[in-house]
Design an enzyme around this catalytic site. Structure first.
Site, PDB file in Angstrom:
ATOM      1  N   SER A 108       0.858  -1.183   0.000  1.00 31.26           N
ATOM      2  CA  SER A 108       0.000   0.000   0.000  1.00 31.26           C
ATOM      3  C   SER A 108       0.894   1.233   0.000  1.00 31.26           C
ATOM      4  CB  SER A 108      -0.940   0.009   1.210  1.00 31.26           C
ATOM      5  OG  SER A 108      -1.955   0.968   0.997  1.00 31.26           O
TER       6      SER A 108
HETATM    7  C1  LIG Z   1      -1.253   2.297  -4.768  1.00 32.35           C
HETATM    8  S1  LIG Z   1      -2.324   2.015  -3.405  1.00 32.35           S
HETATM    9  C2  LIG Z   1      -3.612   3.214  -3.615  1.00 32.35           C
HETATM   10  C3  LIG Z   1      -3.189   4.625  -3.497  1.00 32.35           C
HETATM   11  C4  LIG Z   1      -4.303   5.554  -3.112  1.00 32.35           C
HETATM   12  N1  LIG Z   1      -5.242   5.785  -4.162  1.00 32.35           N
HETATM   13  C5  LIG Z   1      -3.747   6.838  -2.531  1.00 32.35           C
HETATM   14  O1  LIG Z   1      -3.893   7.879  -3.100  1.00 32.35           O
HETATM   15  O2  LIG Z   1      -3.181   6.734  -1.439  1.00 32.35           O
HETATM   16  C6  LIG Z   1      -3.208   0.549  -3.915  1.00 32.35           C
HETATM   17  C7  LIG Z   1      -4.196   0.072  -2.895  1.00 32.35           C
HETATM   18  O3  LIG Z   1      -5.040  -0.885  -3.510  1.00 32.35           O
HETATM   19  C8  LIG Z   1      -5.414  -1.821  -2.528  1.00 32.35           C
HETATM   20  N2  LIG Z   1      -5.935  -3.016  -3.195  1.00 32.35           N
HETATM   21  C9  LIG Z   1      -5.249  -4.070  -3.711  1.00 32.35           C
HETATM   22  N3  LIG Z   1      -6.093  -4.959  -4.253  1.00 32.35           N
HETATM   23  C10 LIG Z   1      -7.351  -4.454  -4.094  1.00 32.35           C
HETATM   24  C11 LIG Z   1      -8.636  -4.918  -4.435  1.00 32.35           C
HETATM   25  N4  LIG Z   1      -8.816  -6.081  -5.060  1.00 32.35           N
HETATM   26  N5  LIG Z   1      -9.704  -4.155  -4.108  1.00 32.35           N
HETATM   27  C12 LIG Z   1      -9.544  -2.958  -3.465  1.00 32.35           C
HETATM   28  N6  LIG Z   1      -8.339  -2.490  -3.093  1.00 32.35           N
HETATM   29  C13 LIG Z   1      -7.247  -3.217  -3.414  1.00 32.35           C
HETATM   30  C14 LIG Z   1      -4.127  -2.030  -1.751  1.00 32.35           C
HETATM   31  O4  LIG Z   1      -4.378  -2.598  -0.483  1.00 32.35           O
HETATM   32  C15 LIG Z   1      -3.576  -0.617  -1.704  1.00 32.35           C
HETATM   33  O5  LIG Z   1      -3.958   0.033  -0.529  1.00 32.35           O
END
Ligand SMILES: C[S@@+](CC[C@H](N)C(=O)[O-])C[C@H]1O[C@@H](n2cnc3c(N)ncnc32)[C@H](O)[C@@H]1O
Length: 396
Positions: A108
């Site tokens: 994350s």
């Molecule tokens: C790059 S981070 C997101 C960044 C966020 N938009 C920000 O501005 O802080 C990606 C996130 O997607 C989540 N994630 C991964 N697979 C997912 C899924 N199937 N459904 C929802 N969230 C998911 C991860 O846990 C992680 O927190």
């Protein structure tokens, strides 16, 4: 001793500088998103985070907090155009005593502001629209959308409970109350449908069918696609009835893959030295790592991964393994080029070479020449037009 900065005032100054920089670089194009960048306090969403250490050797991440680097540097880093990591290997960090982390996979983060903003601009939202976000993460991008559209217009799904809880707290402290859902974003969130826009900030192997049902006809789905070898980049789809189609962007931004779609831990069986049939290879393993041909290799072998190692103390061979179809291709150097040994249900290197040859015949275009059509039953990436050469995406 230098005096401590006043956090709200310094943060507001740094936000204006960040917005000005994003505008100069062409990412920030509208006054509405500029106002959001200038208003949303990113420091509330990443009060503590990890950055990659500059030390040589194994990749190591070091904690950044007001205590470890001082308030001024912490704020300066928060408002720089960088991705900051907030979780590794799906485990929460002990912030009471944070330690450097190595041999871990980030799970994350707060995404690079220029990428967040560029995607929000591409999303083409207007007042009165509602948005479904997949991958709440720290909640920073969610907050930008709440600022622009109002909290009631924003639904965001995060798969990790701890990450979602922290995002909820940071959002509420900043005055934003969107509909936050803990779950697998592939299912969407029927209660809030239909959505005008869907934006994903984690990468997917395909377009989840629920998204096609929950975004209204004429609506937009903006997501990155990725495979187990590499990212396929950013695609913007327009929904039409029960399918959607659209084009990839010119560059190839990349997000961490959705947790449920991560590659299996085991690479699969490494073939023995006498297995498979040999032939001269038209292309060597470099096509896997070069930018345009690597995209083609990912399309041609969607379930494969590769690694290189010396065989029997001899030259380095590249192993391409596909545990889903139990197939392999092993590339070994010869005096005049490369030899490939293939076995299993799919001739992986035949497929890779055919895709790379097609791409070259079309003038080796960038990803902007590719598009995709997604329906419940079939998802294909095409070159040039929906009637051009096609490669299917994996169904799960
Ligand atoms: C790059 S981070 C997101 C960044 C966020 N938009 C920000 O501005 O802080 C990606 C996130 O997607 C989540 N994630 C991964 N697979 C997912 C899924 N199937 N459904 C929802 N969230 C998911 C991860 O846990 C992680 O927190």
């Amino acid at each position: 001793m230098a005096s401590e900065p006043d956090v709200p005032t310094t943060a507001a100054d740094l936000r204006r500088q960040l917005a000005a920089g994003l505008e100069t670089d062409g990412w920030l194009r509208s006054p509405e998103w500029r106002a959001a960048v200038e208003a949303v306090p990113r420091h509330r969403f990443i009060p503590r985070f990890y950055r990659e250490s500059q030390a040589p050797g194994v990749t190591t991440w070091e904690p950044v907090t007001p205590e470890t680097v001082g308030k001024e540097d912490w704020l300066r880093l928060v408002y720089s155009d960088e991705t900051w990591m907030t979780q590794f290997d799906g485990r929460d960090i002990d912030w009471a005593d944070p330690k450097p982390i190595s041999n871990a996979v980030p799970t994350s983060s707060s995404t690079l502001p220029s990428l967040v903003i560029r995607m929000l601009e591409d999303l083409d939202v207007h007042a009165g629209m509602n948005v479904l976000e997949i991958g709440t993460g720290t909640g920073y991008s969610t907050a930008l959308m709440c600022h622009r559209l109002g909290s009631e217009a924003v639904t965001s799904i995060e798969t990790d409970e701890g990450v979602a809880r922290r995002a909820r707290e940071a959002l509420a402290r900043s005055g934003y109350l969107p509909d936050l859902v803990v779950g697998d974003g592939r299912a969407g969130h029927l209660d809030g449908a239909p959505y005008d826009r869907l934006i994903a900030t984690c990468g997917f192997r395909n377009i989840p069918p629920a998204w096609l049902e929950q975004v209204r006809p004429g609506g937009v789905i903006l997501t990155t696609l990725r495979g187990w070898m590499r990212s396929l980049g950013l695609i913007k789809l327009i929904v039409t009835g029960d399918s959607a189609s659209g084009w990839f962007s010119e560059d190839e931004p990349s997000f961490m893959i959705a947790r449920q779609q991560d590659a299996p831990e085991s690479l699969g069986m490494v073939p023995g030295p006498d297995e498979g049939t040999k032939r001269k290879a038209e292309y060597g393993p470099k096509v896997l790592t070069s930018s345009g041909s690597g995209f083609m290799a990912q399309l041609a072998a969607p379930d494969a991964r590769f690694f290189s190692m010396p065989v029997d103390g001899g030259p380095v061979s590249t192993f391409v393994l596909d545990g889903v179809t139990d197939s392999f291709a092993v590339l070994a150097p010869t005096d005049s080029g490369w030899e490939v040994r293939q076995g299993g249900r799919r001739r992986l290197w035949d497929a890779v070479e055919s895709a790379v040859a097609t791409w070259e015949e079309h003038g080796s275009p960038s990803t902007a020449a590719f598009g995709m059509t997604a329906s419940r039953d079939a998802q294909v990436i095409w070159l040039g037009s929906p009637n051009g050469p096609q490669w299917p995406l994996p169904s799960s």
